[in-house]
Design an enzyme around this catalytic site. Sequence first.
Site, PDB file in Angstrom:
ATOM      1  N   CYS A 170       0.833  -1.213   0.000  1.00  0.00           N
ATOM      2  CA  CYS A 170       0.000   0.000   0.000  1.00  0.00           C
ATOM      3  C   CYS A 170       0.863   1.257   0.000  1.00  0.00           C
ATOM      4  O   CYS A 170       1.564   1.544   0.978  1.00  0.00           O
ATOM      5  CB  CYS A 170      -0.929  -0.030   1.214  1.00  0.00           C
ATOM      6  SG  CYS A 170      -1.792   1.514   1.544  1.00  0.00           S
ATOM      7  N   CYS A 203      -0.015   3.898   2.676  1.00  0.00           N
ATOM      8  CA  CYS A 203       0.403   3.427   4.000  1.00  0.00           C
ATOM      9  C   CYS A 203       1.852   3.821   4.292  1.00  0.00           C
ATOM     10  O   CYS A 203       2.206   4.154   5.435  1.00  0.00           O
ATOM     11  CB  CYS A 203       0.273   1.909   4.099  1.00  0.00           C
ATOM     12  SG  CYS A 203      -1.413   1.285   3.902  1.00  0.00           S
TER      13      CYS A 203
END
Length: 318
Positions: free
Chosen positions: A31, A34
């Site tokens: 991600c 993230c």
Amino acid sequence: MIDVTLQNFETEVIAASMTLPVLVDFWAPWCGPCKSLGPILEKLEIAYEGRFKLVKINSDDEQQLASAFGIKSIPTCILMQGGQPVDGFMGALPEGKLREFLDKHLPGEHELAAQADAQEAQQHLESGDIHAAQARLADALATNPGNDDIRYDYVKLLISTGQLGEAAAALAPGLAQIPVPLRFEALSQWLNAMEFAATDLRGTWTLEQFDQKIAENKRDFETRFAKSRVLMAHGGWTEAMDELLEIIMRDKQWNEAAPRKTFVAILELLTPPKPKAGDQIPGKTAGGIELAGKSAIQEDPQAALVSSYRRKLSMMLN
């Protein structure tokens, strides 16, 4: 920052959130957002100097936890307090927005200082040092005058030690609230009883004197009520409630239902405090899971007494 799995979730998240807000960051290695959010959260955990705890959960590896929280996209952050989720957000927010989110929920410096004073006061009370406990509670209330828990504990201590004038002054802001919280109304009733016993001639009567006068007229509610207030002032809580029940049984509305209001106040004063953050409920894990086996939970005798007298009042009123 701590990596959390199903194995340590109970300790690092549920139990930890009983004493400190825990921010749970659901992420995954693939991600992109993230990767930008994570370092900012770690920076803020340091900047906030222990006001919250940051944990990270790899949603790919811990799909059971992700499912339990209903995670549909990442990054998603959930703030836990008292073992429960209280707020959250999705996406990689900028630092300013993250600070706004945290400041909405985390205690400020004054509140933290007040909490520290209150905790120290409790330690002094447990050791029997009343003067030190009073000083700490006074400091805590001065630091955070909006904290009703501290005000209640402070006024209760003042009344119990006979400092009635100081108690009245400290209680006044609580009684100015609309509506007045029940626990402050209860303190007011107790304070009134203490003042009655200290200033009224009947405050010097023996119980035999009260009983003799009541025996002449069982509907002498004024004397019964005076007796109950004197009993309150001397810690005879159950005896006071028994006398109040005698009045309520005969006339529920006497003196604008003062006996009922006083009875309810005593119940409030006698009700054991709710478990504070970090206290584990007997028979359950920190996460609220029932323990197996016959670990019968015995009811607190004080709580049982309160329940018993609540039932008695209900029977009289119905």
